[in-house]
Motif scaffolding. Structure first.
Motif, mmCIF file in Angstrom:
data_model
loop_
_atom_site.group_PDB
_atom_site.id
_atom_site.type_symbol
_atom_site.label_atom_id
_atom_site.label_comp_id
_atom_site.label_asym_id
_atom_site.label_seq_id
_atom_site.Cartn_x
_atom_site.Cartn_y
_atom_site.Cartn_z
ATOM 1 N N SER A 1 0.842 -1.193 0.000
ATOM 2 C CA SER A 1 0.000 0.000 0.000
ATOM 3 C C SER A 1 0.880 1.247 0.000
ATOM 4 C CB SER A 1 -0.912 0.001 1.229
ATOM 5 O OG SER A 1 -1.585 1.228 1.355
ATOM 6 N N ILE A 2 0.557 2.184 -0.910
ATOM 7 C CA ILE A 2 1.291 3.444 -0.993
ATOM 8 C C ILE A 2 0.280 4.572 -0.920
ATOM 9 C CG2 ILE A 2 2.803 4.906 -2.370
ATOM 10 C CD1 ILE A 2 3.862 2.422 -3.713
ATOM 11 N N ARG A 3 0.450 5.438 0.060
ATOM 12 C CA ARG A 3 -0.382 6.630 0.169
ATOM 13 C C ARG A 3 0.532 7.839 0.209
ATOM 14 N NH1 ARG A 3 -4.532 5.041 4.924
ATOM 15 N NH2 ARG A 3 -3.074 3.362 5.383
ATOM 16 N N MET A 4 0.132 8.873 -0.556
ATOM 17 C CA MET A 4 1.027 10.013 -0.664
ATOM 18 C C MET A 4 0.229 11.302 -0.755
ATOM 19 S SD MET A 4 2.197 9.519 -4.638
ATOM 20 C CE MET A 4 2.484 7.762 -4.346
ATOM 21 N N LEU A 5 0.901 12.395 -0.449
ATOM 22 C CA LEU A 5 0.330 13.723 -0.600
ATOM 23 C C LEU A 5 0.303 14.051 -2.087
ATOM 24 C CD1 LEU A 5 -0.630 16.324 0.848
ATOM 25 C CD2 LEU A 5 1.738 17.111 0.781
ATOM 26 N N THR A 6 -0.890 14.295 -2.639
ATOM 27 C CA THR A 6 -1.023 14.496 -4.081
ATOM 28 C C THR A 6 -0.779 15.933 -4.501
ATOM 29 O OG1 THR A 6 -3.401 14.808 -3.797
ATOM 30 C CG2 THR A 6 -2.615 12.589 -4.350
ATOM 31 N N CYS A 7 -0.480 16.804 -3.552
ATOM 32 C CA CYS A 7 -0.221 18.205 -3.874
ATOM 33 C C CYS A 7 1.249 18.378 -4.216
ATOM 34 C CB CYS A 7 -0.609 19.102 -2.703
ATOM 35 S SG CYS A 7 -0.240 20.851 -2.970
ATOM 36 N N PHE A 8 1.538 18.656 -5.470
ATOM 37 C CA PHE A 8 2.911 18.873 -5.900
ATOM 38 C C PHE A 8 3.118 20.357 -6.190
ATOM 39 C CE2 PHE A 8 2.020 14.474 -6.903
ATOM 40 C CZ PHE A 8 3.135 13.826 -6.422
ATOM 41 N N GLY A 9 4.335 20.832 -5.900
ATOM 42 C CA GLY A 9 4.643 22.235 -6.131
ATOM 43 C C GLY A 9 4.682 22.997 -4.824
ATOM 44 N N PRO A 10 4.372 24.303 -4.848
ATOM 45 C CA PRO A 10 4.417 25.112 -3.618
ATOM 46 C C PRO A 10 3.523 24.527 -2.532
ATOM 47 C CG PRO A 10 4.147 26.503 -5.570
ATOM 48 C CD PRO A 10 4.005 25.089 -6.035
ATOM 49 N N ARG A 11 4.042 24.488 -1.307
ATOM 50 C CA ARG A 11 3.349 23.963 -0.115
ATOM 51 C C ARG A 11 3.052 22.475 -0.227
ATOM 52 N NH1 ARG A 11 1.380 28.571 -1.668
ATOM 53 N NH2 ARG A 11 -0.389 27.585 -2.739
ATOM 54 N N GLY A 12 3.652 21.823 -1.233
ATOM 55 C CA GLY A 12 3.457 20.396 -1.387
ATOM 56 C C GLY A 12 4.781 19.683 -1.504
ATOM 57 N N VAL A 13 4.958 18.923 -2.585
ATOM 58 C CA VAL A 13 6.171 18.135 -2.817
ATOM 59 C C VAL A 13 6.804 18.577 -4.132
ATOM 60 C CG1 VAL A 13 7.123 15.812 -3.102
ATOM 61 C CG2 VAL A 13 5.141 16.178 -1.614
ATOM 62 N N VAL A 14 8.138 18.711 -4.134
ATOM 63 C CA VAL A 14 8.901 19.010 -5.353
ATOM 64 C C VAL A 14 10.013 17.984 -5.478
ATOM 65 C CG1 VAL A 14 10.465 20.635 -6.478
ATOM 66 C CG2 VAL A 14 8.366 21.467 -5.433
ATOM 67 N N PHE A 15 10.166 17.421 -6.667
ATOM 68 C CA PHE A 15 11.214 16.436 -6.945
ATOM 69 C C PHE A 15 12.345 17.109 -7.715
ATOM 70 C CE2 PHE A 15 7.686 13.800 -5.945
ATOM 71 C CZ PHE A 15 8.188 12.578 -5.532
ATOM 72 N N LEU A 16 13.574 16.818 -7.323
ATOM 73 C CA LEU A 16 14.770 17.276 -8.036
ATOM 74 C C LEU A 16 15.550 16.057 -8.497
ATOM 75 C CD1 LEU A 16 14.112 20.100 -6.921
ATOM 76 C CD2 LEU A 16 16.568 20.418 -6.543
ATOM 77 N N PRO A 17 15.441 15.677 -9.790
ATOM 78 C CA PRO A 17 16.221 14.537 -10.284
ATOM 79 C C PRO A 17 17.687 14.908 -10.469
ATOM 80 C CG PRO A 17 14.995 15.520 -12.080
ATOM 81 C CD PRO A 17 14.581 16.259 -10.830
ATOM 82 N N GLN A 18 18.504 13.889 -10.657
ATOM 83 C CA GLN A 18 19.939 14.123 -10.843
ATOM 84 C C GLN A 18 20.201 14.917 -12.119
ATOM 85 O OE1 GLN A 18 22.274 10.574 -10.913
ATOM 86 N NE2 GLN A 18 24.224 11.624 -11.021
#
Length: 537
Positions: free
Chosen positions: A402-419
């Motif tokens: 089971s995977i549950r995650m915060l679906t808000c990406f961007g400001p005030r949420g989640v941001v990913f930085l790939p290599q």
């Protein structure tokens, strides 16, 4: 626009008919030596020709405008499906059954719409011209003329259908090879500098020529198959001209027009010849469209195949998103198993495998990432560190768990930085956001921000690209930042400063890294370490 084309085409056909019967009228005035009638007929002919030229030009103009509008509508529709969620990622990375999606959207759609617009005028007017000239032909030659011409068209259509069938599949194969050949050149263009360092010119020359040879071989085979289609259509055209005179000759030799003078008979033959030839010409135009129809059929297959895949991936993504949304309550009340509102990711007994090969990477991983509790993920190469981030980012699906995650990406949420950072076209300022020049200059970008017209991979070094990605991160200021070796091209001093700024801005970090220097970063408390064992250390 379509109705306008129909109206213009109908007017054009009326004028063409009037122009077509003028030669028969010339036979009359010249045979009777009527000079006054000759001048009047010439003036009328010139006027009709000018009007016909104008209508024909408007016909072509409307067809071109239809091409532009069709391409706009179809391309925007495919774009809406292509960029929905992460469909483009699945299409390029996880799916291998659809070749060259970029070519299908850009090149195949363009050719499809252009070829279709070139047929539009002939197709829209054909029912009217066939009906009108069939009536005129019946009035001039009796039932034998129309029946002979229709029978001739049916035979030609059946022959062309047999000749067209193998061309469509060969055209689809050729377009695939065209895309592969173009992709190879694009690959060299994007990686020109590393290829030059490796002195890879000779190797790439051989590989590119190899793709060219496969493409040319397919083109030769396609040309060979089209030869028989061209022979069929050209034979149909030339035999049609003879058929028209045969149709006219039958009533003449049977004595129907025995009471006419030579001049009147010449005028009648000229008029009847125009009607019969034009009716055959209408059928010939439809037969001549065979090569265009095969092209349209090939492009329709490729575009339709892409559309079906995009819709399938879009429905799948929407289904997964709905399931994730129903199982996650931001207020902390999610049915049987409430989740704290300050939690970004919650993994329970997750098992992960490589989608393409099924190779197991992670087994029975349980992990919760909450605000203020940063996590570092370490391990040898190939143990699944980046793959775990792909699961957290929703790019991959877990095999089990089971995977549950915060679906808000961007400001005030989640941001990913790939290599390897991604930058779109535009200025350096636009890569972050307007008003963010301070963030750029504070990250040691020595180039003048305002003087850089666009952001290209051959302008910025790998280290500068990673700094620019952190400028974007600092401007967005999310609650959670997922870093996949995002400082691998930077010095330890710069790396330490960037992590310090992230923590100072209140971000919770989920970081993948190899460097021992990351252990020295002042994380603001104890930091859990996740290794290959599947448990949090």
């Amino acid at each position: 626009m379509f109705l306008t084309l129909l109206g213009v085409a109908l007017l054009e056909q009326l004028v063409i008919y009037q122009v077509g019967v003028i030669p028969s009228q010339y036979y009359g005035v010249l045979g009777n030596k009527d000079f006054s009638g000759f001048k009047t007929l010439t003036a009328v002919a010139v006027t009709l020709i000018i009007v016909n030229s104008t209508l024909k030009s408007f016909d072509q103009f409307i067809c071109n405008m239809m091409y532009v509008n069709w391409r706009k509508s179809l391309t925007e529709y495919l774009h809406s499906c292509y960029f929905q969620g992460q469909v483009y990622y699945n299409l390029h990375v996880l799916r291998e059954d659809i070749d060259n999606p970029d070519q299908r959207i850009s090149q195949d759609v363009e050719r499809f719409c252009r070829q279709l617009s070139s047929m539009a005028s002939k197709l829209v007017i054909s029912p009217f011209t066939l009906a009108y000239y069939t009536y005129q032909c019946f009035h001039s030659t009796g039932w034998l003329g129309p029946v002979s011409i229709f029978g001739y068209f049916v035979i030609g259509t059946m022959i062309n259908k047999v000749l067209m069938s193998p061309i469509v599949s060969k055209l689809v194969q050729q377009e695939k090879l065209e895309g592969d050949f173009r992709f190879k050149h694009m690959q060299i263009r994007v990686n020109a500098e590393p290829a030059a360092f490796y002195r890879a010119g000779q190797v790439e020359h051989v590989r590119t020529d190899r793709r060219l040879q496969r493409l040319l071989k397919s083109q030769r085979e396609l040309i060979g198959k089209e030869l028989w289609l061209y022979i069929g259509t050209n034979t149909f055209d030339y035999l049609g001209s003879i058929l028209s005179y045969v149709v006219i000759a039958i009533p003449i030799f049977s004595g129907v027009y025995g009471d006419l003078s030579p001049t009147e008979l010449s005028a009648l033959v000229s008029k009847n010849a125009f009607v019969s030839i034009y009716l055959i010409g209408c059928f010939s135009q439809l037969i001549d469209l065979s090569s265009t129809v095969t092209d349209v059929a090939g492009y329709t297959h490729r575009i339709g195949e892409l559309q079906e895949t995009l819709l399938s991936l879009g429905r799948k993504k929407n289904g997964n998103y709905s399931e994730a949304k129903t199982s996650w309550d931001l207020d902390g009340h999610s049915g049987e198993d409430p989740v704290p509102r300050d939690t970004a990711f919650l993994l329970e007994q997750v098992t992960l495998s490589v989608p393409s090969s099924g190779k197991p990477l992670i087994k029975d991983l349980s992990l919760r990432i909450s605000q203020g509790n940063s996590v570092m993920i370490v391990g040898n190469t190939g143990t699944g560190k980046t793959s775990l981030l792909r699961v957290l980012g929703g790019l991959w699906e877990s095999t089990r768990g089971s995977i549950r995650m915060l679906t808000c990406f961007g400001p005030r949420g989640v941001v990913f930085l790939p290599q390897r950072p991604f930058f779109t076209d535009g200025s350096l300022r636009e890569q972050v956001s307007p008003g963010s020049v301070f963030a750029l200059t504070s990250l040691f970008l020595e180039e003048d921000v305002e003087s850089q017209p666009c952001c290209r991979y051959d302008i910025l070094s790998p280290g500068e690209m990673q700094r620019l990605s952190f400028a974007r991160l600092f401007y967005l200021q999310p609650k959670y930042a997922v870093l996949d070796e995002a400082t691998s091209a930077l010095t330890e001093e710069v790396e330490h400063e960037l992590y310090r700024m992230c923590l100072q801005l209140g971000m919770t970090l989920i970081s993948v890294g190899h460097r021992p220097s990351l252990e020295k970063v002042r994380w603001g408390g104890s930091v859990p370490w996740l290794s290959r064992g599947g448990e949090v250390e």
